[in-house]
Scaffold this motif. Sequence first.
Motif, mmCIF file in Angstrom:
data_model
loop_
_atom_site.group_PDB
_atom_site.id
_atom_site.type_symbol
_atom_site.label_atom_id
_atom_site.label_comp_id
_atom_site.label_asym_id
_atom_site.label_seq_id
_atom_site.Cartn_x
_atom_site.Cartn_y
_atom_site.Cartn_z
ATOM 1 N N CYS A 242 -14.989 -83.730 -43.339
ATOM 2 C CA CYS A 242 -15.118 -84.104 -41.925
ATOM 3 C C CYS A 242 -16.595 -84.129 -41.542
ATOM 4 C CB CYS A 242 -14.358 -83.122 -41.033
ATOM 5 S SG CYS A 242 -14.905 -81.403 -41.169
ATOM 6 N N PRO A 243 -16.942 -84.795 -40.436
ATOM 7 C CA PRO A 243 -18.334 -84.780 -39.975
ATOM 8 C C PRO A 243 -18.802 -83.343 -39.728
ATOM 9 C CG PRO A 243 -17.061 -86.406 -38.760
ATOM 10 C CD PRO A 243 -16.077 -85.600 -39.557
ATOM 11 N N THR A 244 -20.043 -83.079 -40.097
ATOM 12 C CA THR A 244 -20.556 -81.710 -40.048
ATOM 13 C C THR A 244 -21.926 -81.668 -39.394
ATOM 14 O OG1 THR A 244 -19.335 -81.111 -42.053
ATOM 15 C CG2 THR A 244 -21.189 -79.705 -41.444
ATOM 16 N N LEU A 245 -22.096 -80.722 -38.484
ATOM 17 C CA LEU A 245 -23.393 -80.450 -37.864
ATOM 18 C C LEU A 245 -23.874 -79.088 -38.322
ATOM 19 C CD1 LEU A 245 -25.675 -80.942 -35.744
ATOM 20 C CD2 LEU A 245 -24.174 -79.805 -34.070
ATOM 21 N N VAL A 246 -25.127 -79.038 -38.809
ATOM 22 C CA VAL A 246 -25.747 -77.778 -39.218
ATOM 23 C C VAL A 246 -26.943 -77.523 -38.304
ATOM 24 C CG1 VAL A 246 -26.878 -76.508 -41.075
ATOM 25 C CG2 VAL A 246 -25.004 -78.088 -41.607
ATOM 26 N N LEU A 247 -26.892 -76.415 -37.578
ATOM 27 C CA LEU A 247 -27.973 -76.012 -36.688
ATOM 28 C C LEU A 247 -28.770 -74.898 -37.350
ATOM 29 C CD1 LEU A 247 -25.773 -75.856 -33.485
ATOM 30 C CD2 LEU A 247 -27.617 -77.499 -33.845
ATOM 31 N N SER A 288 -29.868 -80.237 -37.752
ATOM 32 C CA SER A 288 -30.731 -80.161 -36.578
ATOM 33 C C SER A 288 -31.543 -78.873 -36.643
ATOM 34 C CB SER A 288 -29.886 -80.197 -35.292
ATOM 35 O OG SER A 288 -30.698 -80.182 -34.150
ATOM 36 N N ARG A 289 -32.864 -79.009 -36.752
ATOM 37 C CA ARG A 289 -33.769 -77.855 -36.835
ATOM 38 C C ARG A 289 -34.284 -77.562 -35.425
ATOM 39 N NH1 ARG A 289 -35.391 -77.415 -42.437
ATOM 40 N NH2 ARG A 289 -36.588 -75.570 -41.802
ATOM 41 N N ILE A 290 -34.042 -76.352 -34.951
ATOM 42 C CA ILE A 290 -34.355 -75.979 -33.572
ATOM 43 C C ILE A 290 -35.645 -75.170 -33.527
ATOM 44 C CG2 ILE A 290 -33.506 -74.869 -31.492
ATOM 45 C CD1 ILE A 290 -31.789 -77.227 -32.447
ATOM 46 N N GLU A 291 -36.659 -75.711 -32.912
ATOM 47 C CA GLU A 291 -37.940 -75.025 -32.777
ATOM 48 C C GLU A 291 -37.768 -73.771 -31.925
ATOM 49 O OE1 GLU A 291 -41.676 -74.206 -33.688
ATOM 50 O OE2 GLU A 291 -40.761 -76.102 -34.316
ATOM 51 N N GLY A 292 -38.243 -72.641 -32.443
ATOM 52 C CA GLY A 292 -38.212 -71.388 -31.700
ATOM 53 C C GLY A 292 -36.900 -70.627 -31.778
ATOM 54 N N ALA A 293 -35.970 -71.078 -32.625
ATOM 55 C CA ALA A 293 -34.662 -70.422 -32.691
ATOM 56 C C ALA A 293 -34.678 -69.227 -33.634
ATOM 57 C CB ALA A 293 -33.598 -71.420 -33.141
#
Length: 320
Positions: A242-247, A288-293
């Motif tokens: 299935c479609p996958t989002l990685v944070l 998706s790479r989150i700045e400051g996370a």
Amino acid sequence: MGEWHPDILGDGFEQQTLPLGSDTEGEVVATLVRSRPHPGARLFGELRETDVLYVHGWSDYFFQADLARFFTDRGARFCALDLRKYGRSLRPGQTPGYVAALDVYDADIEAALDAMGTKSAGRRLLLLGHSTGGLTLTLWAARHPGVADALVLNSPWLELQLGPLGRQALAPIVNARARFDPLGTHPVVDLGFYTRAQRELGTLPDGPEGWRPAQGFPTHPGWLAAIIAGHARVASGVDVGCPTLVLLSARSTVTLGWSDAMRETDSVLVVDDIARAATRIARTVTISRIEGAVHDVFLSAPAARAAAFDALGSWVGRIA
């Protein structure tokens, strides 16, 4: 169906105990927590035909009410699962978090899905896992093709902090000890920096004693062997179907001393290794790479937390 009772999170949250039989340490249960949907969003939200199941990470339990509201405001039915021997499911005399194989959690997840009634109602299923929960759900989805319609991974523990070569070198030693001393002790490697970072950010509530210790649960050879086996399966390539989002955080800070950078980086995992491993779990993966996370991107400082929710919202909008 089991009975729902008020949850420790207060108004809008209920919990149900899911019996799972017993083992050598006694009664085994999982606990399902549900958030009541927003009435208007339930009718008109973009996720009104979707059920969400959240699974926490190591030394953790579900307390992220803001994450639940994100989904219920869009019409979804949101549930979270405290796995056996964690949080709401931990019973006296049990070894916190211990399993000797990650597929043991199949029973926990199946019990949760049965209680939710997702597939019998013809609803879509979105799985959401953090850290070790992300590894668990990745492997579960790959073993159960066609059940999940979407997968969201919040800093999933898809590779050991030593990297692939370190994992391969360590595996024979860990496996040998797991066979003869599965519940033996390990040196403490969690120095409490991640907990300190969250407390300084004000994103970590005071939960019940023992549910989320500052330096994590003690680890054991049998459990570590199960984790390494899971990492090896990911490295060999799996397909969650299935479609996958990685944070992920944009950066890691892994040191033996406290650093102020730990308030805006992942101080638990090597995020570059996780990003590489994530490319092996599905045909379509959005990273998706989150700045400051920090490690749990939804427990970061306000700007990073908002960016994480924006990334999640944009992705959900595309797949809804």
